[in-house]
Design a protein around this motif. Structure first.
Motif: not given
Length: 218
Positions: A85-86, A108-113, A132-136
């Protein structure tokens, strides 16, 4: 994971959708379909059952959380379908629901990061591989929203290792980030599994279960 993983891209803005398609193709993915609306995403996921999907949260027709809602609905019908997810911000409730089945293959990644192509492609590959790939920042908000603390038995170092594990880091990457050996990471990981009561099984991924516990979603 296949040599050229099959990928669906879902992004309503044409330039971003086209850019993601070219980026993933250049890095060895086979983009089987790129779509711009929620209904198109639903059809594409069910038709292709791709090795991984990159899904924007906000898509037509509602332009609210259509992409995420479709991803959740299809994943309920096709358990373990890999979804990255972006988003512009953290949707805690939906992020927890994505993680709740314990099957992994979720990001789940945040676009601006997302700061460079290699970082993004590595996250897509981890999700395609069942990890998994989770934004901090996502991790921090999920942990902060968890009323109980199942991790009270862990040392501060073990929590640090588990936090990096939640981001999708391998043992080698954790060792590099924390400046100690892979062997030490392995010992910390074994201690984490033992303290959380996670036993080896052919049916489960212990790293995924540990991450779910960390995020309060087990």
């Amino acid at each position: 994971m296949p040599a050229r993983p099959r990928c669906v891209v879902a992004e309503d803005q044409y330039l971003l959708r086209d850019g993601l398609t070219h980026l993933l193709t250049a890095h060895g993915f086979d983009v089987v379909e790129a779509v711009g609306t929620g209904p198109e995403l639903d059809r594409a996921l069910r038709t292709h059952r791709p090795d991984v999907s990159v899904v924007d949260v906000r898509m037509p027709p509602t332009l609210t959380d259509e992409g995420l809602q479709v991803a959740l609905a299809v994943r309920r019908d096709i358990p373990g379908l890999p979804i990255l997810v972006l988003s512009q911000h953290v949707e805690q409730l939906y992020a927890r629901e994505l993680l709740a089945d314990g099957a992994g293959a979720i990001g789940y990644l945040l676009k601006d990061r997302v700061f460079n192509a290699d970082q993004f492609v590595d996250a897509v590959r981890r999700v395609a591989g069942g990890g998994t790939a989770m934004d901090p920042e996502v991790i921090a908000k999920l942990v902060a929203g968890n009323a109980s603390d199942p991790l009270s038995a862990l040392t501060s170092r073990e929590r640090e290792v588990l936090g990096l594990m939640a981001e999708g880091c391998s043992n080698a990457a954790i060792a590099s980030r924390l400046h100690f050996s892979e062997g030490a990471v392995g010992k910390h990981t074994a201690n984490i599994f033992a303290k959380l009561g996670i036993v080896a099984s052919d049916d489960t991924n212990r790293r995924v279960l540990a991450v779910l516990t960390y995020l309060g979603s087990a």
